[in-house]
Design a protein around this motif. Structure first.
Motif, PDB file in Angstrom:
ATOM      1  N   THR A  98      -0.350   3.856  -5.237  1.00 36.39           N
ATOM      2  CA  THR A  98       0.317   4.902  -4.461  1.00 36.39           C
ATOM      3  C   THR A  98      -0.970   6.231  -4.944  1.00 36.39           C
ATOM      4  OG1 THR A  98       2.285   5.035  -5.250  1.00 36.39           O
ATOM      5  CG2 THR A  98       2.113   4.062  -3.235  1.00 36.39           C
ATOM      6  N   MET A 134       1.769   1.833   5.292  1.00 32.05           N
ATOM      7  CA  MET A 134       0.590   1.087   3.917  1.00 32.05           C
ATOM      8  C   MET A 134       0.595   0.140   4.725  1.00 32.05           C
ATOM      9  SD  MET A 134       1.576   2.477   0.337  1.00 32.05           S
ATOM     10  CE  MET A 134       3.041   2.992   0.197  1.00 32.05           C
ATOM     11  N   HIS A 139      -1.765  -1.442  -1.322  1.00 30.89           N
ATOM     12  CA  HIS A 139      -0.889  -0.367  -0.954  1.00 30.89           C
ATOM     13  C   HIS A 139      -1.927   0.694   0.462  1.00 30.89           C
ATOM     14  CE1 HIS A 139       0.455  -0.797  -4.846  1.00 30.89           C
ATOM     15  NE2 HIS A 139       1.565  -0.541  -4.403  1.00 30.89           N
TER      16      HIS A 139
END
Length: 89
Positions: free
Chosen positions: A43, A53, A57
């Motif tokens: 992230t 998300m 990611h």
């Protein structure tokens, strides 16, 4: 007698495919719901309002609107949010 010349083995040819990571939609641009905004490993950019998300990611828009990047928090993390468009009444 050999009928062919000895073929040396190549030491190259093991490079992996590029993963095409990075920002796909920049700040101020319009996105539709479900559009991918950032592909990333880990992230590096955090999801804000109206941004989801994925398992890898990947950040994507949950609603249609305009993308906005900002730095928030004491640690200076980068966040992305989608500002939903208001429909004219």
């Amino acid at each position: 007698m050999a009928h062919k010349k000895a073929g040396g083995s190549s030491r190259n040819g093991r490079d992996s495919q590029a993963k095409r990571l990075g920002v796909k939609v920049y700040g101020g641009e319009r996105v539709s719901a479900g559009a991918i905004i950032v592909r990333q490993r880990g992230t590096r950019v955090h999801p804000g309002d109206n941004v989801g998300m994925g398992r890898d990611h990947t950040l994507y828009a949950r609603v249609a609107g305009h993308v906005q990047f900002r730095v928030r928090g004491a640690d200076g993390n980068q966040w992305v949010e989608v500002v939903q468009e208001t429909s004219p009444a």
